[in-house]
Design a protein around this motif. Structure first.
Motif, PDB file in Angstrom:
ATOM      1  N   UNK A 143      -6.318   5.545  -2.742  1.00 15.16           N
ATOM      2  CA  UNK A 143      -5.735   6.840  -3.095  1.00 15.16           C
ATOM      3  C   UNK A 143      -5.214   6.818  -4.525  1.00 15.16           C
ATOM      4  N   UNK A 144      -4.561   5.719  -4.900  1.00 11.65           N
ATOM      5  CA  UNK A 144      -4.069   5.606  -6.280  1.00 11.65           C
ATOM      6  C   UNK A 144      -5.238   5.489  -7.246  1.00 11.65           C
ATOM      7  N   UNK A 145      -6.263   4.733  -6.841  1.00 13.71           N
ATOM      8  CA  UNK A 145      -7.431   4.569  -7.707  1.00 13.71           C
ATOM      9  C   UNK A 145      -8.060   5.912  -8.050  1.00 13.71           C
ATOM     10  N   UNK A 146      -8.044   6.838  -7.088  1.00 15.01           N
ATOM     11  CA  UNK A 146      -8.650   8.150  -7.300  1.00 15.01           C
ATOM     12  C   UNK A 146      -7.961   8.929  -8.423  1.00 15.01           C
ATOM     13  N   UNK A 147      -6.738   8.556  -8.741  1.00 16.80           N
ATOM     14  CA  UNK A 147      -5.990   9.253  -9.791  1.00 16.80           C
ATOM     15  C   UNK A 147      -5.995   8.480 -11.113  1.00 16.80           C
ATOM     16  N   UNK A 148      -6.717   7.350 -11.144  1.00 14.91           N
ATOM     17  CA  UNK A 148      -6.734   6.524 -12.345  1.00 14.91           C
ATOM     18  C   UNK A 148      -8.110   6.559 -13.002  1.00 14.91           C
ATOM     19  N   UNK A 149      -8.166   5.995 -14.217  1.00 15.60           N
ATOM     20  CA  UNK A 149      -9.404   5.925 -14.984  1.00 15.60           C
ATOM     21  C   UNK A 149      -9.614   4.482 -15.422  1.00 15.60           C
ATOM     22  N   UNK A 150     -10.843   4.014 -15.346  1.00 12.24           N
ATOM     23  CA  UNK A 150     -11.135   2.625 -15.700  1.00 12.24           C
ATOM     24  C   UNK A 150     -10.750   2.309 -17.138  1.00 12.24           C
ATOM     25  N   UNK A 151     -10.753   3.322 -17.989  1.00  8.20           N
ATOM     26  CA  UNK A 151     -10.404   3.112 -19.396  1.00  8.20           C
ATOM     27  C   UNK A 151      -8.993   2.557 -19.550  1.00  8.20           C
ATOM     28  N   UNK A 152      -8.115   2.873 -18.603  1.00  2.00           N
ATOM     29  CA  UNK A 152      -6.722   2.443 -18.689  1.00  2.00           C
ATOM     30  C   UNK A 152      -6.577   0.929 -18.616  1.00  2.00           C
ATOM     31  N   UNK A 153      -7.558   0.244 -18.029  1.00  2.00           N
ATOM     32  CA  UNK A 153      -7.400  -1.176 -17.746  1.00  2.00           C
ATOM     33  C   UNK A 153      -8.062  -2.083 -18.783  1.00  2.00           C
ATOM     34  N   UNK A 154      -8.767  -1.516 -19.745  1.00  5.95           N
ATOM     35  CA  UNK A 154      -9.387  -2.322 -20.792  1.00  5.95           C
ATOM     36  C   UNK A 154      -8.353  -2.666 -21.858  1.00  5.95           C
ATOM     37  N   UNK A 155      -8.230  -3.943 -22.181  1.00  2.00           N
ATOM     38  CA  UNK A 155      -7.296  -4.378 -23.225  1.00  2.00           C
ATOM     39  C   UNK A 155      -7.799  -3.962 -24.596  1.00  2.00           C
ATOM     40  N   UNK A 156      -9.104  -4.132 -24.845  1.00  2.00           N
ATOM     41  CA  UNK A 156      -9.700  -3.827 -26.147  1.00  2.00           C
ATOM     42  C   UNK A 156     -10.539  -2.550 -26.035  1.00  2.00           C
ATOM     43  N   UNK A 157     -10.056  -1.446 -26.596  1.00  2.00           N
ATOM     44  CA  UNK A 157     -10.804  -0.179 -26.507  1.00  2.00           C
ATOM     45  C   UNK A 157     -12.192  -0.261 -27.133  1.00  2.00           C
ATOM     46  N   UNK A 158     -12.362  -1.100 -28.165  1.00  2.00           N
ATOM     47  CA  UNK A 158     -13.665  -1.201 -28.827  1.00  2.00           C
ATOM     48  C   UNK A 158     -14.703  -1.818 -27.893  1.00  2.00           C
ATOM     49  N   UNK A 159     -14.268  -2.783 -27.066  1.00  2.00           N
ATOM     50  CA  UNK A 159     -15.175  -3.386 -26.076  1.00  2.00           C
ATOM     51  C   UNK A 159     -15.569  -2.338 -25.042  1.00  2.00           C
ATOM     52  N   UNK A 160     -14.583  -1.587 -24.597  1.00  2.00           N
ATOM     53  CA  UNK A 160     -14.836  -0.521 -23.625  1.00  2.00           C
ATOM     54  C   UNK A 160     -15.819   0.496 -24.179  1.00  2.00           C
ATOM     55  N   UNK A 161     -15.609   0.919 -25.421  1.00  4.15           N
ATOM     56  CA  UNK A 161     -16.491   1.912 -26.033  1.00  4.15           C
ATOM     57  C   UNK A 161     -17.905   1.346 -26.205  1.00  4.15           C
ATOM     58  N   UNK A 162     -17.997   0.054 -26.509  1.00  2.00           N
ATOM     59  CA  UNK A 162     -19.304  -0.574 -26.652  1.00  2.00           C
ATOM     60  C   UNK A 162     -20.064  -0.601 -25.337  1.00  2.00           C
ATOM     61  N   UNK A 163     -19.351  -0.833 -24.241  1.00  2.00           N
ATOM     62  CA  UNK A 163     -19.975  -0.836 -22.915  1.00  2.00           C
ATOM     63  C   UNK A 163     -20.500   0.551 -22.583  1.00  2.00           C
ATOM     64  N   UNK A 164     -19.677   1.572 -22.840  1.00  2.00           N
ATOM     65  CA  UNK A 164     -20.077   2.962 -22.564  1.00  2.00           C
ATOM     66  C   UNK A 164     -21.299   3.338 -23.392  1.00  2.00           C
ATOM     67  N   UNK A 165     -21.320   2.938 -24.642  1.00  2.00           N
ATOM     68  CA  UNK A 165     -22.448   3.257 -25.519  1.00  2.00           C
ATOM     69  C   UNK A 165     -23.723   2.592 -25.027  1.00  2.00           C
ATOM     70  N   UNK A 166     -23.623   1.313 -24.654  1.00  2.00           N
ATOM     71  CA  UNK A 166     -24.810   0.580 -24.207  1.00  2.00           C
ATOM     72  C   UNK A 166     -25.361   1.143 -22.904  1.00  2.00           C
TER      73      UNK A 166
END
Length: 223
Positions: free
Chosen positions: A112-135
């Motif tokens: 239930x809590x997960x449904x209100x969250x976003x995976x982006x919140x848990x990435x320490x390095x936003x650039x790594x997260x953005x690279x994953x999304x781009x790929x």
């Protein structure tokens, strides 16, 4: 399925229309599945003129559906019992589903809590997260090693991450599916082993000059 079929036929007089899936015995005593669609035709004053039935052989479809359900049950069991985090995201990163291992890894109270969250919140390095999304947007899948995530307890964990994009019939991405393997303890163990080996090398390096010195002292004593 005689009793079930008899009830179906009798209920048609009250309902006027209905359908039922049941088994019949075909040639060579072969069991077949059929879809029986029935409709009552009435005369004036509600008298029954006749009952029309269309019976379709759906054996192939029924077996395929049963196999699909069995497959879904199998993967649901894997999903629930896996020690790795398995999750499904919307294209925007919100959680559609997550297994118990993922709930624990991210420090969530439940799905239930997960449904209100976003995976982006848990990435320490936003650039790594953005690279994953781009790929994953460009290639349809992405793999990363030693990705840093921070859970709700403030613990930073290192993970291996694999994601694929799921598309609809028009090619539009409708969800991302991912598996996260926690490698934090494995990395720590390797680091401890490396430190142990390094300490052993230092000990050997120190021991060699010390041994030579002690030999020299002993030799001097002999004179």
């Amino acid at each position: 399925d005689r009793d079930k079929v008899l009830n179906h036929y009798n209920s048609l007089y009250e309902e006027g229309i209905g359908e039922l899936t049941y088994r019949v015995v075909g040639p060579n005593r072969e069991i077949r599945w059929v879809l029986d669609y029935g409709r009552v035709e009435y005369l004036e004053k509600g008298r029954v003129r006749r009952v029309n039935h269309i019976i379709e052989d759906i054996t192939t479809e029924k077996k395929a559906l049963d196999e699909l359900r069995a497959s879904e049950d199998k993967y649901r069991r894997i999903f629930e019992k896996s020690r790795d985090m398995i999750y499904i995201l919307t294209p925007e990163g919100s959680f559609i589903d997550i297994n118990p291992a993922g709930v624990e890894l991210l420090g969530l109270s439940g799905k239930e809590e997960a449904a209100s969250r976003n995976m982006k919140e848990f990435h320490v390095d936003p650039s790594v997260r953005d690279g994953i999304v781009k790929e994953i947007t460009e290639k349809g899948e992405a793999t990363r090693s030693r990705v840093m995530l921070m859970n709700t307890r403030g613990d930073v964990v290192e993970v291996d991450l694999n994601m694929i994009a799921r598309r609809n019939e028009t090619g539009k991405v409708v969800s991302y599916q991912g598996i996260v393997h926690n490698i934090t303890e494995a990395i720590r163990q390797k680091e401890l082993e490396a430190i142990g080996q390094l300490a052993g090398c230092f000990a050997d390096d120190l021991a060699s000059p010390l041994a030579v010195t002690m030999m020299g002292i002993n030799a001097t004593g002999d004179f």
